[in-house]
Design an enzyme around this catalytic site. Structure first.
Site, PDB file in Angstrom:
ATOM      1  N   GLY A 146       0.112   6.055   4.841  1.00 16.45           N
ATOM      2  CA  GLY A 146       0.901   5.273   5.790  1.00 16.45           C
ATOM      3  C   GLY A 146       2.080   4.590   5.123  1.00 16.45           C
TER       4      GLY A 146
ATOM      5  N   GLY B 141       0.830  -1.202   0.000  1.00 13.28           N
ATOM      6  CA  GLY B 141       0.000   0.000   0.000  1.00 13.28           C
ATOM      7  C   GLY B 141       0.862   1.248   0.000  1.00 13.28           C
TER       8      GLY B 141
ATOM      9  N   GLU C 150     -18.639  17.391   2.348  1.00 13.66           N
ATOM     10  CA  GLU C 150     -17.842  18.153   1.380  1.00 13.66           C
ATOM     11  C   GLU C 150     -18.409  18.007  -0.024  1.00 13.66           C
ATOM     12  OE1 GLU C 150     -13.596  18.462   3.580  1.00 13.66           O
ATOM     13  OE2 GLU C 150     -13.819  16.686   2.364  1.00 13.66           O
TER      14      GLU C 150
ATOM     15  N   ALA D  15      -5.875  10.687   7.878  1.00 13.16           N
ATOM     16  CA  ALA D  15      -4.552  10.796   7.271  1.00 13.16           C
ATOM     17  C   ALA D  15      -3.454  10.969   8.324  1.00 13.16           C
ATOM     18  CB  ALA D  15      -4.549  11.967   6.291  1.00 13.16           C
TER      19      ALA D  15
ATOM     20  N   VAL E 289      -2.003  -7.309  -4.656  1.00 10.33           N
ATOM     21  CA  VAL E 289      -1.699  -8.412  -3.738  1.00 10.33           C
ATOM     22  C   VAL E 289      -2.985  -9.190  -3.505  1.00 10.33           C
ATOM     23  CG1 VAL E 289      -0.873  -9.041  -1.446  1.00 10.33           C
ATOM     24  CG2 VAL E 289       0.111  -7.066  -2.629  1.00 10.33           C
TER      25      VAL E 289
HETATM   26  C1  FAD Z   1     -13.094  10.529   0.041  1.00  9.93           C
HETATM   27  C2  FAD Z   1     -12.221  10.528   1.263  1.00  9.93           C
HETATM   28  C3  FAD Z   1     -12.067  11.696   1.996  1.00  9.93           C
HETATM   29  C4  FAD Z   1     -11.249  11.716   3.122  1.00  9.93           C
HETATM   30  N1  FAD Z   1     -11.091  12.890   3.808  1.00  9.93           N
HETATM   31  C5  FAD Z   1     -10.226  12.943   4.844  1.00  9.93           C
HETATM   32  C6  FAD Z   1      -9.961  14.172   5.507  1.00  9.93           C
HETATM   33  O1  FAD Z   1     -10.533  15.210   5.167  1.00  9.93           O
HETATM   34  N2  FAD Z   1      -9.047  14.177   6.525  1.00  9.93           N
HETATM   35  C7  FAD Z   1      -8.391  13.032   6.908  1.00  9.93           C
HETATM   36  O2  FAD Z   1      -7.545  13.091   7.800  1.00  9.93           O
HETATM   37  N3  FAD Z   1      -8.641  11.857   6.317  1.00  9.93           N
HETATM   38  C8  FAD Z   1      -9.531  11.779   5.296  1.00  9.93           C
HETATM   39  N4  FAD Z   1      -9.771  10.586   4.668  1.00  9.93           N
HETATM   40  C9  FAD Z   1      -9.145   9.373   5.216  1.00  9.93           C
HETATM   41  C10 FAD Z   1      -7.696   9.248   4.787  1.00  9.93           C
HETATM   42  O3  FAD Z   1      -7.579   9.418   3.405  1.00  9.93           O
HETATM   43  C11 FAD Z   1      -7.219   7.879   5.233  1.00  9.93           C
HETATM   44  O4  FAD Z   1      -7.256   7.860   6.640  1.00  9.93           O
HETATM   45  C12 FAD Z   1      -5.816   7.569   4.748  1.00  9.93           C
HETATM   46  O5  FAD Z   1      -5.756   7.580   3.342  1.00  9.93           O
HETATM   47  C13 FAD Z   1      -5.378   6.207   5.262  1.00  9.93           C
HETATM   48  O6  FAD Z   1      -4.090   5.941   4.809  1.00  9.93           O
HETATM   49  P1  FAD Z   1      -3.599   4.439   4.607  1.00  9.93           P
HETATM   50  O7  FAD Z   1      -2.162   4.535   4.251  1.00  9.93           O
HETATM   51  O8  FAD Z   1      -4.001   3.604   5.751  1.00  9.93           O
HETATM   52  O9  FAD Z   1      -4.426   3.892   3.360  1.00  9.93           O
HETATM   53  P2  FAD Z   1      -4.665   4.515   1.931  1.00  9.93           P
HETATM   54  O10 FAD Z   1      -4.225   5.916   1.849  1.00  9.93           O
HETATM   55  O11 FAD Z   1      -6.084   4.200   1.610  1.00  9.93           O
HETATM   56  O12 FAD Z   1      -3.707   3.663   0.985  1.00  9.93           O
HETATM   57  C14 FAD Z   1      -3.932   2.312   0.729  1.00  9.93           C
HETATM   58  C15 FAD Z   1      -3.143   1.907  -0.505  1.00  9.93           C
HETATM   59  O13 FAD Z   1      -3.150   0.496  -0.600  1.00  9.93           O
HETATM   60  C16 FAD Z   1      -3.335   0.112  -1.941  1.00  9.93           C
HETATM   61  N5  FAD Z   1      -3.929  -1.231  -1.949  1.00  9.93           N
HETATM   62  C17 FAD Z   1      -5.089  -1.617  -1.389  1.00  9.93           C
HETATM   63  N6  FAD Z   1      -5.286  -2.921  -1.572  1.00  9.93           N
HETATM   64  C18 FAD Z   1      -4.227  -3.383  -2.272  1.00  9.93           C
HETATM   65  C19 FAD Z   1      -3.862  -4.661  -2.786  1.00  9.93           C
HETATM   66  N7  FAD Z   1      -4.619  -5.738  -2.596  1.00  9.93           N
HETATM   67  N8  FAD Z   1      -2.716  -4.772  -3.486  1.00  9.93           N
HETATM   68  C20 FAD Z   1      -1.923  -3.682  -3.703  1.00  9.93           C
HETATM   69  N9  FAD Z   1      -2.224  -2.461  -3.227  1.00  9.93           N
HETATM   70  C21 FAD Z   1      -3.357  -2.309  -2.518  1.00  9.93           C
HETATM   71  C22 FAD Z   1      -4.254   1.186  -2.505  1.00  9.93           C
HETATM   72  O14 FAD Z   1      -4.145   1.269  -3.918  1.00  9.93           O
HETATM   73  C23 FAD Z   1      -3.744   2.438  -1.791  1.00  9.93           C
HETATM   74  O15 FAD Z   1      -2.757   3.101  -2.549  1.00  9.93           O
HETATM   75  C24 FAD Z   1     -10.590  10.529   3.536  1.00  9.93           C
HETATM   76  C25 FAD Z   1     -10.758   9.354   2.805  1.00  9.93           C
HETATM   77  C26 FAD Z   1     -11.566   9.353   1.674  1.00  9.93           C
HETATM   78  C27 FAD Z   1     -11.730   8.083   0.883  1.00  9.93           C
END
Ligand code: FAD
Length: 447
Positions: free
Chosen positions: A25, A21, A183, A333, A89
């Site tokens: 993070g 991912g 939003e 985030a 994956v």
């Molecule tokens: C529409 C929307 C609005 C948001 N607004 C806010 C906000 O205003 N403020 C805030 O703080 N947070 C907000 N969030 C939440 C924030 O974006 C998440 O908390 C944050 O992105 C989490 O980060 P992460 O690294 O855990 O996962 P993500 O950023 O979701 O990254 C996960 C990654 O894993 C990859 N992945 C998934 N499954 C697989 C697989 N099987 N094989 C290979 N790759 C894979 C995906 O392609 C992605 O790139 C929002 C989320 C969304 C969807």
């Protein structure tokens, strides 16, 4: 002292840290490993890292795709110990320490799972076609096409005298009153009233109805009650209809049934919930854990899982109670960034032999506040005990988002687009782009 640069490529004589991912993070974790003597392999099914909080602006044509996403290969171009693999994956085998792609198997010594969340239709997956969610760029582009097409269809129906169709085309239903729903509904109203109305000559598109519904008793349930009320007040002053304590029981291409009321709408957008990537369930099951709430994985205070010191789950997928509040660390985030940095540093320390004392400092979440935009130039904000709403909150929102965009190119693109949209009421990406198959089918249907 001259520091040795880690060698590039996947070398057989050093450990491999796989980060699944490349979102908030995963990228932060891999960056924290930049000096480690390890193969740092970032695996993502998309070739880019996405700034999800601004997806709604792509869906409403304010920002272009590339303003909120950056290719992972660019991000890690100068990190010599890194390798980016574009792969979906499909399976993680914890005991064999392997990842499984469609076309092969890849071995790891340390695993960091940062695969984030997926849309959740709470058992009604057949609603997905009629009510798309918005978790990635493909979905946001699809939502944008649906929104813009609805206006086009309304104008056509009006011109053809199909007056009964016009109202359904100009009615937009957003399901889910969290930040995304709030939003998005404000932005759709703004699109109709301020931005595109002038281009529609036959029809008054400013009469567009936007209905925001939520099953709970207030909007933005993760924020203070002051911010919830302010968001509702601002949205309503803007003409958005807010329906609380409203449960959706059916979604079809014709509209929704919610708390017994049928609403005809050509455009329903799902912002009502998310659930963990199926990879989280796989990991939890293999380690004998029951999946935590929302399809996440319960992690130890150092973000490792069960008794596996070399398996970490971070970001939205990690379920960990914040000892300061007694509540789970929210899936935002900030949480993902902080966990990513912590996990990367912990692995780097371990690989360098510096953590042999066995003393582990637990992960500590620093809550830097929450905010959401509500229509043009307005936002609500909770931070450090303060509750702000209106233009000042929007200014803070804009500055924070610019600061957290991944690179200077994205920051400049956002500043340019927002300034342009603010001054000229114009979006930079109001194009309807349909997949070729759909476009061809529709052409032959209409022939
Ligand atoms: C529409 C929307 C609005 C948001 N607004 C806010 C906000 O205003 N403020 C805030 O703080 N947070 C907000 N969030 C939440 C924030 O974006 C998440 O908390 C944050 O992105 C989490 O980060 P992460 O690294 O855990 O996962 P993500 O950023 O979701 O990254 C996960 C990654 O894993 C990859 N992945 C998934 N499954 C697989 C697989 N099987 N094989 C290979 N790759 C894979 C995906 O392609 C992605 O790139 C929002 C989320 C969304 C969807």
């Amino acid at each position: 002292m001259i520091r040795k640069r880690p060698q590039s490529g996947i070398l057989p004589d050093r450990p491999t840290v796989v980060v699944v991912g490349g979102g908030f993070g995963g990228v932060e974790c891999a960056r924290a490993l930049r000096k480690a003597d390890a193969n740092v392999v970032i695996v993502d099914r998309n070739n880019h890292s996405l700034f999800q909080p601004l997806l709604y602006q792509v869906a409403t044509g304010v920002l272009t795709d590339s303003a909120i996403a950056s290719p992972l290969r660019r991000i890690f171009e100068r990190q010599y110990n890194s390798t980016v693999l574009l792969a979906d994956v499909q399976h993680i085998d914890i005991s064999a320490q392997t990842l499984h792609f469609e076309d092969g198997t890849f071995a790891w010594d340390h695993l960091v799972l940062a695969a984030g969340m997926e849309n959740n239709y709470f058992g009604n997956d057949d609603w997905a076609e009629s009510a798309p969610g918005m978790k990635n760029l493909a979905e946001a582009t699809r939502v944008r096409a649906r929104i813009l097409e609805a206006f086009e269809q309304a104008e056509r129906a009006f011109a053809l005298g199909h007056h009964d169709e016009v109202d359904a085309c100009l009615t937009f239903v957003v399901v889910g009153g969290g930040a995304t729903g709030v939003e998005l509904s404000g932005a759709i109203k703004q699109l109709a009233v301020d931005r595109i109305a002038g281009g529609f000559k036959a029809l008054d598109v400013s009469r567009t109805r936007v209905i925001l519904m939520d099953g709970g008793s207030r909007l933005l349930s993760g924020m203070s009650t002051q911010s919830s009320s302010a968001a509702q007040r601002i949205l309503e002053s803007y003409g958005v209809e807010v329906r609380l304590n409203t449960s959706v029981t059916s979604v079809t291409p014709e509209g929704v049934v919610a708390s017994g009321d049928t609403i005809k709408s050509k455009t329903v957008i799902w912002a009502a919930g998310v659930t963990g990537s199926p990879l989280a369930t796989q990991v939890a099951e293999q380690l004998g854990l029951s999946p935590a709430h929302g399809g996440r994985v319960s992690v130890n205070p150092d973000l490792t899982v069960a008794d596996k010191g070399n398996v970490r789950v971070i970001g939205d997928l990690a379920q960990l109670e914040d000892p300061k509040t007694g509540a789970d660390i929210p899936g935002v985030a900030q949480g993902a960034l902080q966990m990513g940095g912590y996990a990367g540093r912990a692995i780097a320390r371990e690989l360098s032999g510096r953590s042999s004392s066995g003393k582990i400092t637990p992960f500590k979440y620093r809550d830097k506040g929450m905010m959401a935009t509500v229509g043009k130039g307005r936002a609500v904000l909770d931070a450090f005990g303060l509750h702000l709403s209106g233009f000042v909150a929007w200014l803070v929102w804009a500055l924070v988002h610019i600061a957290f965009l991944i690179n200077i190119r994205s920051r400049l693109a956002a500043i340019w687009s927002w300034s342009w949209a603010y001054v000229f009421n114009d979006g930079l990406n109001e194009l309807i782009i349909k997949p070729e198959k759909t476009a061809k089918k529709e052409d032959s249907d209409s022939a």
